[in-house]
Design a protein around this motif. Structure first.
Motif, short mmCIF file in Angstrom:
data_model
loop_
_atom_site.label_atom_id
_atom_site.label_comp_id
_atom_site.label_asym_id
_atom_site.label_seq_id
_atom_site.Cartn_x
_atom_site.Cartn_y
_atom_site.Cartn_z
N TYR A 162 42.75 29.94 44.10
CA TYR A 162 43.30 31.04 43.30
C TYR A 162 43.89 30.50 42.00
O TYR A 162 43.74 31.13 40.94
N ARG B 152 42.96 39.68 39.37
CA ARG B 152 43.15 39.81 40.82
C ARG B 152 41.91 40.37 41.50
O ARG B 152 41.56 39.95 42.61
N GLU C 114 47.40 41.74 48.88
CA GLU C 114 47.74 41.89 47.46
C GLU C 114 49.16 42.39 47.24
O GLU C 114 49.63 42.42 46.11
#
Length: 322
Positions: free
Chosen positions: A214, A224, A122
């Motif tokens: 995604y 997220r 991330e």
């Protein structure tokens, strides 16, 4: 006129034809990949000589082994060594300590690299991400002897940790000689040393996930956290399951080197495990037959755990080791 030989039945003809085809395929494969097989020969020889060859020594578990008489000449005593181990005072303590340390590692050490891999994935800043990765990888390259030496220095009564506790008004704690602290220190130091290195395989698993998933999730309004929950973790699941099964297979094999370096007679109550017991009785006391029986018991339990965990995974999910 000579009688002609009886005709083969159709099933027999088909079987013979399949055998010939199989032999032909094997010959072609050997001819085509002969250099690859030559490269594999040293590895095969290593495992044959040093792993499978010595397995005949398991006979010592069923004999009153004597160096003078050798394995074949020693007296056969059946399962006496196993009975003595199961009836001994140490059996319950060894089994409890071995299982508890491994359970703690499964609960705390196993998920740690997964969490780190998810966090690193991330991070958007490449420099910061590489810095964190490098710092987290470094402890893996430190020898266990050095790690345990650092623990003794930092956790001594006059060490850094107790000095900091003293500034806070807390009495010094004998961490390395206190049985209640052994499992925490063993598992905690293992997490620190293997966290970054263990995350590599999970980062590789994340890298194989299709990026379009995604993009589609973003279009659908997923944030997220939901992307991690519904895309990243399911994409990592085959790798997680395989690693979990392998960990279950080695559940009874606690790293004896680290335990031997960390423990002392004061911490035997919580630190003594099957592998260290085998070392003391086998190497120091030269009771080879008894310790071979203990090691065989340990290996059989590990094999059963491996098969059971793989079977459960196969039934619950689509992921399995074999």
């Amino acid at each position: 006129m000579a009688a002609s030989p009886p005709a083969l039945p159709p099933d027999k003809k088909a079987k013979d034809r399949r055998k010939l085809e199989k032999r032909s395929l094997i010959k072609k494969d050997l001819k085509r990949n002969k250099y690859i097989y030559l490269l594999a020969l040293p590895v095969i020889a290593y495992y044959a000589i040093f792993h499978y060859g010595p397995m005949y020594g398991l006979l010592m578990a069923f004999k009153d082994y004597s160096i003078a008489d050798g394995i074949w000449g020693s007296k056969w005593i059946g399962f006496d060594h196993f009975k003595n181990f199961f009836d001994s005072y140490y059996f319950g303590r060894l089994l409890r300590n071995t299982i508890l340390i491994n359970v703690y590692e499964l609960l705390f050490a196993f998920p740690a690299p997964i969490i780190l891999a998810l966090l690193l994935n991330e991070i958007r800043g490449r420099i910061f991400k590489r810095t964190v990765q490098t710092i987290s990888y470094l402890p893996h390259f430190i020898s266990i002897v050095v790690v345990v030496g650092m623990m003794f220095d930092f956790l001594a009564r006059d060490g850094l940790i107790n000095q900091l506790l003293g500034f806070l008004g807390i009495d010094s704690i004998p961490f390395m000689s206190e049985p209640g602290w052994f499992r925490t220190l063993f598992v905690g130091s293992g997490i620190w040393q293997g966290l970054g290195w263990g995350s590599i395989i999970y980062l590789a698993a994340i890298a194989t996930i299709d990026p379009t998933l995604y993009e589609a999730a973003k279009i659908d309004g997923a944030g997220r956290f939901k992307q991690v929950l519904h895309i990243t973790i399911p994409g990592m699941m085959p790798t997680i399951v395989i690693m979990f099964i392998l960990n279950m297979g080695s559940m009874m094999s606690v790293g004896s080197e680290k335990v031997l370096l960390m423990y002392s007679p004061l911490t035997y109550e919580t630190a003594d495990v099957i592998s260290t017991f085998v070392y003391r009785r086998g190497v120091l006391d030269s009771d080879y037959g008894f310790t071979t029986a203990v090691g065989l018991f340990n290996s059989v339990v590990s094999f059963i755990l491996l098969v059971v965990s793989n079977t459960i995974s196969k039934r619950v999910s689509e992921h399995k080791l074999w």
